[in-house]
Design an enzyme around this catalytic site. Structure first.
Site, PDB file in Angstrom:
ATOM      1  N   THR A 120       0.874  -1.176   0.000  1.00 25.14           N
ATOM      2  CA  THR A 120       0.000   0.000   0.000  1.00 25.14           C
ATOM      3  C   THR A 120       0.909   1.223   0.000  1.00 25.14           C
ATOM      4  O   THR A 120       1.647   1.442   0.964  1.00 25.14           O
ATOM      5  CB  THR A 120      -0.896   0.016   1.256  1.00 25.14           C
ATOM      6  OG1 THR A 120      -1.631  -1.204   1.307  1.00 25.14           O
ATOM      7  CG2 THR A 120      -1.861   1.186   1.206  1.00 25.14           C
TER       8      THR A 120
ATOM      9  N   LYS B 296      -8.051   1.466  -3.245  1.00 24.01           N
ATOM     10  CA  LYS B 296      -7.768   1.036  -1.864  1.00 24.01           C
ATOM     11  C   LYS B 296      -7.941   2.202  -0.880  1.00 24.01           C
ATOM     12  O   LYS B 296      -8.589   2.066   0.149  1.00 24.01           O
ATOM     13  CB  LYS B 296      -6.334   0.483  -1.803  1.00 24.01           C
ATOM     14  CG  LYS B 296      -5.770   0.373  -0.403  1.00 24.01           C
ATOM     15  CD  LYS B 296      -5.503  -1.013   0.049  1.00 24.01           C
ATOM     16  CE  LYS B 296      -5.175  -1.027   1.530  1.00 24.01           C
ATOM     17  NZ  LYS B 296      -5.138  -2.291   2.131  1.00 24.01           N
TER      18      LYS B 296
ATOM     19  N   LYS C 186      -2.190   4.937   8.493  1.00 24.43           N
ATOM     20  CA  LYS C 186      -1.353   4.968   7.292  1.00 24.43           C
ATOM     21  C   LYS C 186      -2.225   5.201   6.045  1.00 24.43           C
ATOM     22  O   LYS C 186      -1.931   6.061   5.214  1.00 24.43           O
ATOM     23  CB  LYS C 186      -0.572   3.651   7.144  1.00 24.43           C
ATOM     24  CG  LYS C 186       0.187   3.561   5.822  1.00 24.43           C
ATOM     25  CD  LYS C 186       0.849   2.216   5.558  1.00 24.43           C
ATOM     26  CE  LYS C 186       1.436   2.232   4.144  1.00 24.43           C
ATOM     27  NZ  LYS C 186       2.157   1.030   3.778  1.00 24.43           N
TER      28      LYS C 186
HETATM   29  P1  NAD Z   1       6.306  -5.804   7.149  1.00 24.20           P
HETATM   30  O1  NAD Z   1       7.014  -4.654   7.767  1.00 24.20           O
HETATM   31  O2  NAD Z   1       6.019  -7.018   7.960  1.00 24.20           O
HETATM   32  O3  NAD Z   1       7.077  -6.266   5.808  1.00 24.20           O
HETATM   33  C1  NAD Z   1       7.789  -5.405   4.964  1.00 24.20           C
HETATM   34  C2  NAD Z   1       9.104  -6.107   4.653  1.00 24.20           C
HETATM   35  O4  NAD Z   1       9.843  -5.318   3.697  1.00 24.20           O
HETATM   36  C3  NAD Z   1      10.031  -6.257   5.872  1.00 24.20           C
HETATM   37  O5  NAD Z   1      10.300  -7.633   6.069  1.00 24.20           O
HETATM   38  C4  NAD Z   1      11.271  -5.462   5.504  1.00 24.20           C
HETATM   39  O6  NAD Z   1      12.494  -6.032   5.975  1.00 24.20           O
HETATM   40  C5  NAD Z   1      11.204  -5.496   3.992  1.00 24.20           C
HETATM   41  N1  NAD Z   1      11.988  -4.436   3.363  1.00 24.20           N
HETATM   42  C6  NAD Z   1      12.043  -3.125   3.685  1.00 24.20           C
HETATM   43  N2  NAD Z   1      12.883  -2.464   2.855  1.00 24.20           N
HETATM   44  C7  NAD Z   1      13.358  -3.393   1.983  1.00 24.20           C
HETATM   45  C8  NAD Z   1      14.264  -3.340   0.897  1.00 24.20           C
HETATM   46  N3  NAD Z   1      14.843  -2.193   0.522  1.00 24.20           N
HETATM   47  N4  NAD Z   1      14.534  -4.487   0.235  1.00 24.20           N
HETATM   48  C9  NAD Z   1      13.955  -5.662   0.597  1.00 24.20           C
HETATM   49  N5  NAD Z   1      13.092  -5.777   1.620  1.00 24.20           N
HETATM   50  C10 NAD Z   1      12.800  -4.649   2.306  1.00 24.20           C
HETATM   51  O7  NAD Z   1       4.919  -5.182   6.578  1.00 24.20           O
HETATM   52  P2  NAD Z   1       3.635  -5.995   6.089  1.00 24.20           P
HETATM   53  O8  NAD Z   1       2.639  -6.049   7.191  1.00 24.20           O
HETATM   54  O9  NAD Z   1       4.065  -7.241   5.396  1.00 24.20           O
HETATM   55  O10 NAD Z   1       3.049  -4.962   5.011  1.00 24.20           O
HETATM   56  C11 NAD Z   1       3.600  -4.837   3.713  1.00 24.20           C
HETATM   57  C12 NAD Z   1       2.712  -3.896   2.910  1.00 24.20           C
HETATM   58  O11 NAD Z   1       1.384  -4.425   2.851  1.00 24.20           O
HETATM   59  C13 NAD Z   1       2.583  -2.491   3.484  1.00 24.20           C
HETATM   60  O12 NAD Z   1       2.611  -1.561   2.427  1.00 24.20           O
HETATM   61  C14 NAD Z   1       1.235  -2.520   4.180  1.00 24.20           C
HETATM   62  O13 NAD Z   1       0.632  -1.241   4.254  1.00 24.20           O
HETATM   63  C15 NAD Z   1       0.452  -3.449   3.285  1.00 24.20           C
HETATM   64  N6  NAD Z   1      -0.660  -4.130   3.940  1.00 24.20           N
HETATM   65  C16 NAD Z   1      -0.499  -4.707   5.153  1.00 24.20           C
HETATM   66  C17 NAD Z   1      -1.572  -5.334   5.768  1.00 24.20           C
HETATM   67  C18 NAD Z   1      -1.418  -6.001   7.118  1.00 24.20           C
HETATM   68  O14 NAD Z   1      -2.443  -6.356   7.707  1.00 24.20           O
HETATM   69  N7  NAD Z   1      -0.217  -6.186   7.628  1.00 24.20           N
HETATM   70  C19 NAD Z   1      -2.819  -5.378   5.123  1.00 24.20           C
HETATM   71  C20 NAD Z   1      -2.947  -4.810   3.859  1.00 24.20           C
HETATM   72  C21 NAD Z   1      -1.857  -4.173   3.280  1.00 24.20           C
END
Ligand code: NAD
Length: 291
Positions: A87, A162, A237
Protein backbone atom coordinates in the site's frame (compact mmCIF):
# COMPACT_ATOMS: atom_id res chain seq x y z
CA UNK A 1 6.39 -19.15 -13.66
CA UNK A 2 9.65 -17.78 -12.35
CA UNK A 3 8.70 -15.26 -9.68
CA UNK A 4 10.96 -12.77 -7.89
CA UNK A 5 9.54 -11.73 -4.49
CA UNK A 6 10.94 -8.72 -2.66
CA UNK A 7 9.70 -7.98 0.86
CA UNK A 8 8.99 -11.16 2.80
CA UNK A 9 7.47 -9.65 5.95
CA UNK A 10 4.13 -10.33 7.64
CA UNK A 11 2.27 -10.21 4.33
CA UNK A 12 4.92 -11.03 1.71
CA UNK A 13 6.21 -14.16 3.53
CA UNK A 14 2.93 -16.10 3.46
CA UNK A 15 2.08 -14.81 -0.04
CA UNK A 16 5.40 -16.14 -1.38
CA UNK A 17 4.87 -19.43 0.48
CA UNK A 18 1.49 -19.89 -1.24
CA UNK A 19 3.09 -19.38 -4.68
CA UNK A 20 5.66 -22.07 -3.86
CA UNK A 21 2.93 -24.46 -2.66
CA UNK A 22 1.16 -23.96 -6.01
CA UNK A 23 4.29 -25.03 -7.87
CA UNK A 24 5.90 -21.74 -8.93
CA UNK A 25 9.66 -21.16 -8.67
CA UNK A 26 10.10 -18.25 -6.27
CA UNK A 27 13.36 -16.38 -5.62
CA UNK A 28 13.08 -14.01 -2.67
CA UNK A 29 14.90 -11.12 -1.08
CA UNK A 30 14.34 -9.19 2.15
CA UNK A 31 16.72 -7.02 4.18
CA UNK A 32 15.86 -8.82 7.42
CA UNK A 33 12.95 -11.29 7.18
CA UNK A 34 13.77 -14.98 6.60
CA UNK A 35 12.72 -16.75 3.38
CA UNK A 36 9.73 -19.08 3.78
CA UNK A 37 10.40 -22.76 3.08
CA UNK A 38 10.82 -23.45 -0.62
CA UNK A 39 11.74 -19.86 -1.56
CA UNK A 40 15.28 -19.56 -2.95
CA UNK A 41 17.16 -16.76 -1.22
CA UNK A 42 18.83 -14.13 -3.45
CA UNK A 43 21.66 -11.85 -2.33
CA UNK A 44 19.98 -8.65 -3.54
CA UNK A 45 16.71 -7.34 -4.91
CA UNK A 46 18.25 -7.17 -8.40
CA UNK A 47 19.38 -10.81 -8.15
CA UNK A 48 15.85 -11.86 -7.15
CA UNK A 49 14.47 -10.04 -10.21
CA UNK A 50 16.88 -11.48 -12.78
CA UNK A 51 15.19 -13.97 -15.11
CA UNK A 52 11.81 -13.61 -13.39
CA UNK A 53 8.61 -13.49 -15.44
CA UNK A 54 6.93 -11.52 -12.65
CA UNK A 55 8.59 -9.55 -9.85
CA UNK A 56 6.33 -8.97 -6.84
CA UNK A 57 7.14 -6.36 -4.19
CA UNK A 58 5.50 -6.18 -0.73
CA UNK A 59 7.21 -3.25 1.01
CA UNK A 60 6.46 -0.71 3.75
CA UNK A 61 6.01 2.54 1.77
CA UNK A 62 6.37 4.49 -1.47
CA UNK A 63 9.92 5.76 -0.87
CA UNK A 64 11.20 2.21 -0.34
CA UNK A 65 9.21 0.98 -3.36
CA UNK A 66 10.80 3.67 -5.57
CA UNK A 67 14.30 2.75 -4.36
CA UNK A 68 13.72 -0.98 -4.90
CA UNK A 69 12.12 -0.37 -8.33
CA UNK A 70 15.13 1.70 -9.44
CA UNK A 71 17.34 -1.26 -8.51
CA UNK A 72 15.26 -4.08 -10.03
CA UNK A 73 13.97 -2.54 -13.28
CA UNK A 74 17.40 -2.59 -14.99
CA UNK A 75 17.83 -6.24 -13.93
CA UNK A 76 14.47 -7.48 -15.25
CA UNK A 77 14.16 -9.43 -18.50
CA UNK A 78 12.28 -7.90 -21.48
CA UNK A 79 8.50 -8.32 -21.26
CA UNK A 80 8.53 -9.09 -17.52
CA UNK A 81 5.95 -7.53 -15.17
CA UNK A 82 6.72 -5.61 -11.98
CA UNK A 83 3.75 -6.09 -9.65
CA UNK A 84 3.70 -4.03 -6.46
CA UNK A 85 1.28 -5.33 -3.81
CA UNK A 86 2.29 -2.82 -1.08
CA UNK A 87 0.00 0.00 0.00
CA UNK A 88 1.75 3.16 -1.20
CA UNK A 89 0.87 6.67 -2.40
CA UNK A 90 -0.72 6.98 -5.85
CA UNK A 91 2.12 9.23 -7.12
CA UNK A 92 4.77 6.60 -6.31
CA UNK A 93 2.71 3.88 -8.02
CA UNK A 94 2.44 6.01 -11.17
CA UNK A 95 6.13 7.00 -11.09
CA UNK A 96 7.21 3.34 -10.88
CA UNK A 97 4.86 2.44 -13.75
CA UNK A 98 6.41 5.19 -15.91
CA UNK A 99 9.93 4.05 -15.08
CA UNK A 100 9.03 0.45 -15.96
CA UNK A 101 7.42 1.53 -19.26
CA UNK A 102 10.51 3.57 -20.17
CA UNK A 103 12.55 0.38 -19.74
CA UNK A 104 10.19 -1.63 -21.97
CA UNK A 105 8.55 -3.44 -19.04
CA UNK A 106 5.07 -3.21 -17.59
CA UNK A 107 3.99 -2.55 -14.04
CA UNK A 108 0.90 -3.12 -11.93
CA UNK A 109 -0.11 -1.52 -8.64
CA UNK A 110 -2.01 -4.27 -6.84
CA UNK A 111 -2.61 -3.40 -3.18
CA UNK A 112 -4.54 -5.91 -1.11
CA UNK A 113 -7.16 -6.12 1.56
CA UNK A 114 -7.54 -9.10 3.84
CA UNK A 115 -4.59 -8.69 6.22
CA UNK A 116 -2.18 -11.36 7.44
CA UNK A 117 -5.01 -13.93 7.72
CA UNK A 118 -5.90 -13.37 4.07
CA UNK A 119 -2.24 -13.58 3.03
CA UNK A 120 -1.81 -16.87 4.91
CA UNK A 121 -5.04 -18.45 3.70
CA UNK A 122 -4.73 -17.20 0.11
CA UNK A 123 -7.95 -15.20 0.38
CA UNK A 124 -6.71 -11.66 -0.30
CA UNK A 125 -8.57 -9.20 -2.55
CA UNK A 126 -6.33 -7.45 -5.10
CA UNK A 127 -7.21 -4.01 -6.48
CA UNK A 128 -5.19 -3.60 -9.62
CA UNK A 129 -4.07 -0.72 -11.84
CA UNK A 130 -2.06 -1.09 -15.07
CA UNK A 131 -2.21 -2.49 -18.61
CA UNK A 132 -4.62 -5.32 -19.57
CA UNK A 133 -1.85 -7.63 -20.79
CA UNK A 134 0.11 -7.32 -17.53
CA UNK A 135 -3.06 -8.02 -15.54
CA UNK A 136 -3.67 -11.15 -17.64
CA UNK A 137 -0.07 -12.33 -17.03
CA UNK A 138 -0.27 -11.95 -13.25
CA UNK A 139 -3.92 -13.08 -12.82
CA UNK A 140 -2.99 -16.76 -12.19
CA UNK A 141 -0.75 -15.60 -9.33
CA UNK A 142 -3.49 -13.35 -7.91
CA UNK A 143 -5.79 -16.39 -8.03
CA UNK A 144 -3.36 -18.35 -5.84
CA UNK A 145 -2.67 -15.57 -3.33
CA UNK A 146 -6.24 -14.30 -3.23
CA UNK A 147 -9.89 -15.00 -3.92
CA UNK A 148 -10.63 -11.90 -5.97
CA UNK A 149 -8.69 -9.54 -8.28
CA UNK A 150 -10.43 -6.46 -9.65
CA UNK A 151 -8.79 -4.68 -12.58
CA UNK A 152 -9.63 -1.08 -11.65
CA UNK A 153 -8.02 0.81 -14.55
CA UNK A 154 -4.69 2.36 -15.53
CA UNK A 155 -1.58 2.83 -13.36
CA UNK A 156 -2.49 4.12 -9.89
CA UNK A 157 -6.11 2.89 -10.08
CA UNK A 158 -5.48 0.04 -7.63
CA UNK A 159 -4.00 2.34 -4.98
CA UNK A 160 -6.78 4.87 -5.64
CA UNK A 161 -9.47 2.22 -5.04
CA UNK A 162 -7.77 1.04 -1.86
CA UNK A 163 -7.43 4.46 -0.22
CA UNK A 164 -10.94 5.58 -1.23
CA UNK A 165 -12.37 2.39 0.29
CA UNK A 166 -10.34 2.77 3.47
CA UNK A 167 -11.21 6.45 3.80
CA UNK A 168 -14.89 5.43 3.81
CA UNK A 169 -14.08 2.70 6.34
CA UNK A 170 -12.23 5.10 8.70
CA UNK A 171 -15.05 7.64 8.55
CA UNK A 172 -17.86 5.11 9.03
CA UNK A 173 -16.04 3.40 11.91
CA UNK A 174 -15.70 6.74 13.71
CA UNK A 175 -19.36 7.59 13.01
CA UNK A 176 -20.47 4.17 14.29
CA UNK A 177 -18.36 4.47 17.46
CA UNK A 178 -19.46 8.01 18.31
CA UNK A 179 -23.10 7.01 17.75
CA UNK A 180 -22.71 4.05 20.17
CA UNK A 181 -21.14 6.38 22.76
CA UNK A 182 -23.99 8.88 22.32
CA UNK A 183 -26.56 6.05 22.56
CA UNK A 184 -24.92 4.93 25.85
CA UNK A 185 -25.26 8.42 27.29
CA UNK A 186 -28.89 8.56 26.18
CA UNK A 187 -29.55 5.30 28.04
CA UNK A 188 -30.17 3.26 24.87
CA UNK A 189 -29.31 -0.44 25.09
CA UNK A 190 -26.43 -1.38 22.74
CA UNK A 191 -28.17 -4.51 21.45
CA UNK A 192 -31.29 -2.46 20.58
CA UNK A 193 -29.07 0.14 18.91
CA UNK A 194 -27.49 -2.66 16.81
CA UNK A 195 -30.85 -4.24 16.00
CA UNK A 196 -32.20 -0.93 14.69
CA UNK A 197 -29.14 0.52 12.91
CA UNK A 198 -27.98 -2.74 11.30
CA UNK A 199 -31.33 -2.94 9.50
CA UNK A 200 -31.86 0.81 8.96
CA UNK A 201 -30.24 3.55 6.91
CA UNK A 202 -27.26 3.89 9.30
CA UNK A 203 -26.05 0.37 8.48
CA UNK A 204 -22.53 -0.16 7.15
CA UNK A 205 -19.78 -2.76 7.15
CA UNK A 206 -18.45 -1.14 10.35
CA UNK A 207 -21.76 -1.71 12.14
CA UNK A 208 -22.98 -4.94 10.54
CA UNK A 209 -19.81 -6.97 9.96
CA UNK A 210 -17.26 -5.41 12.34
CA UNK A 211 -19.42 -4.09 15.18
CA UNK A 212 -17.18 -2.11 17.58
CA UNK A 213 -19.36 -2.93 20.63
CA UNK A 214 -18.35 -6.10 22.54
CA UNK A 215 -21.01 -8.79 22.80
CA UNK A 216 -23.16 -7.21 20.09
CA UNK A 217 -23.45 -8.41 16.48
CA UNK A 218 -20.93 -10.86 14.98
CA UNK A 219 -17.71 -11.82 16.77
CA UNK A 220 -15.15 -9.09 16.09
CA UNK A 221 -11.92 -7.71 17.66
CA UNK A 222 -14.18 -5.87 20.15
CA UNK A 223 -14.91 -9.32 21.64
CA UNK A 224 -11.18 -9.95 22.05
CA UNK A 225 -10.12 -6.86 23.99
CA UNK A 226 -9.70 -4.90 20.71
CA UNK A 227 -6.62 -6.92 19.75
CA UNK A 228 -6.19 -6.37 15.95
CA UNK A 229 -7.74 -7.27 13.48
CA UNK A 230 -6.88 -4.18 11.58
CA UNK A 231 -4.57 -2.08 13.74
CA UNK A 232 -5.32 1.62 14.30
CA UNK A 233 -1.86 2.56 12.98
CA UNK A 234 -2.53 0.75 9.67
CA UNK A 235 -5.82 2.63 9.34
CA UNK A 236 -3.87 5.83 10.02
CA UNK A 237 -1.35 4.97 7.29
CA UNK A 238 -4.16 4.51 4.75
CA UNK A 239 -5.98 7.68 5.85
CA UNK A 240 -2.77 9.67 5.46
CA UNK A 241 -2.33 8.26 1.95
CA UNK A 242 -5.92 9.30 1.15
CA UNK A 243 -5.18 12.87 2.26
CA UNK A 244 -1.87 12.95 0.35
CA UNK A 245 -3.82 11.89 -2.76
CA UNK A 246 -6.56 14.46 -2.06
CA UNK A 247 -3.90 17.21 -1.82
CA UNK A 248 -2.28 16.09 -5.03
CA UNK A 249 -5.63 15.79 -6.91
CA UNK A 250 -7.14 18.98 -5.37
CA UNK A 251 -10.11 17.06 -3.90
CA UNK A 252 -12.14 18.35 -0.94
CA UNK A 253 -12.37 15.53 1.65
CA UNK A 254 -13.37 17.15 4.97
CA UNK A 255 -14.53 13.90 6.61
CA UNK A 256 -11.36 12.11 5.51
CA UNK A 257 -9.34 14.97 6.92
CA UNK A 258 -11.13 14.77 10.27
CA UNK A 259 -10.81 10.97 10.41
CA UNK A 260 -7.07 11.34 9.78
CA UNK A 261 -6.77 13.90 12.60
CA UNK A 262 -8.71 11.65 15.03
CA UNK A 263 -6.69 8.51 14.24
CA UNK A 264 -3.46 10.55 14.48
CA UNK A 265 -4.45 11.67 17.97
CA UNK A 266 -5.58 8.15 18.93
CA UNK A 267 -2.37 6.47 17.72
CA UNK A 268 0.22 9.13 18.59
CA UNK A 269 -1.12 10.87 21.71
CA UNK A 270 -3.49 8.32 23.29
CA UNK A 271 -3.40 4.53 23.69
CA UNK A 272 -4.45 3.54 20.17
CA UNK A 273 -1.18 2.05 18.90
CA UNK A 274 -1.42 -1.75 18.85
CA UNK A 275 -5.21 -1.64 19.30
CA UNK A 276 -7.77 -2.53 16.66
CA UNK A 277 -9.11 0.50 14.78
CA UNK A 278 -12.58 -0.16 16.26
CA UNK A 279 -11.17 0.71 19.72
CA UNK A 280 -12.39 4.22 18.86
CA UNK A 281 -15.53 3.14 20.79
CA UNK A 282 -13.90 2.87 24.26
CA UNK A 283 -12.04 6.07 23.39
CA UNK A 284 -15.32 7.95 22.86
CA UNK A 285 -16.92 6.26 25.90
CA UNK A 286 -14.35 7.85 28.17
CA UNK A 287 -14.86 11.37 26.88
CA UNK A 288 -17.38 14.15 27.40
CA UNK A 289 -18.45 16.81 24.92
CA UNK A 290 -15.50 18.71 23.47
CA UNK A 291 -15.22 22.39 22.63
P1 NAD B 1 6.31 -5.80 7.15
O1 NAD B 1 7.01 -4.65 7.77
O2 NAD B 1 6.02 -7.02 7.96
O3 NAD B 1 7.08 -6.27 5.81
C1 NAD B 1 7.79 -5.40 4.96
C2 NAD B 1 9.10 -6.11 4.65
O4 NAD B 1 9.84 -5.32 3.70
C3 NAD B 1 10.03 -6.26 5.87
O5 NAD B 1 10.30 -7.63 6.07
C4 NAD B 1 11.27 -5.46 5.50
O6 NAD B 1 12.49 -6.03 5.97
C5 NAD B 1 11.20 -5.50 3.99
N1 NAD B 1 11.99 -4.44 3.36
C6 NAD B 1 12.04 -3.12 3.68
N2 NAD B 1 12.88 -2.46 2.86
C7 NAD B 1 13.36 -3.39 1.98
C8 NAD B 1 14.26 -3.34 0.90
N3 NAD B 1 14.84 -2.19 0.52
N4 NAD B 1 14.53 -4.49 0.23
C9 NAD B 1 13.96 -5.66 0.60
N5 NAD B 1 13.09 -5.78 1.62
C10 NAD B 1 12.80 -4.65 2.31
O7 NAD B 1 4.92 -5.18 6.58
P2 NAD B 1 3.63 -6.00 6.09
O8 NAD B 1 2.64 -6.05 7.19
O9 NAD B 1 4.06 -7.24 5.40
O10 NAD B 1 3.05 -4.96 5.01
C11 NAD B 1 3.60 -4.84 3.71
C12 NAD B 1 2.71 -3.90 2.91
O11 NAD B 1 1.38 -4.43 2.85
C13 NAD B 1 2.58 -2.49 3.48
O12 NAD B 1 2.61 -1.56 2.43
C14 NAD B 1 1.23 -2.52 4.18
O13 NAD B 1 0.63 -1.24 4.25
C15 NAD B 1 0.45 -3.45 3.28
N6 NAD B 1 -0.66 -4.13 3.94
C16 NAD B 1 -0.50 -4.71 5.15
C17 NAD B 1 -1.57 -5.33 5.77
C18 NAD B 1 -1.42 -6.00 7.12
O14 NAD B 1 -2.44 -6.36 7.71
N7 NAD B 1 -0.22 -6.19 7.63
C19 NAD B 1 -2.82 -5.38 5.12
C20 NAD B 1 -2.95 -4.81 3.86
C21 NAD B 1 -1.86 -4.17 3.28
Amino acid sequence: MNVGFIGLGNMGGPMAANLVKAGHAVTGFDLTAPCPEGVTRAESAAAAAQGADVVITMLPNGAILRAVAAEVIPAMKPGAVLCDCSTVDVDSARAVAEEAAAAGLSALDAPVSGGVGGATNGTLTFMVGGPDAAFATVKPLFDIMGQKAVHCGAAGAGQSAKICNNMILGVTMIATCEAFALADKLGLDRQKMFDVVSTSSGYSWSMNAYCPAPGVGPTTPADNGYKPGFAAELMLKDLRLSQQAADSADADTPMGQLATALYTQFVEAENGRGMDFSAMLPRFEGRGRQG
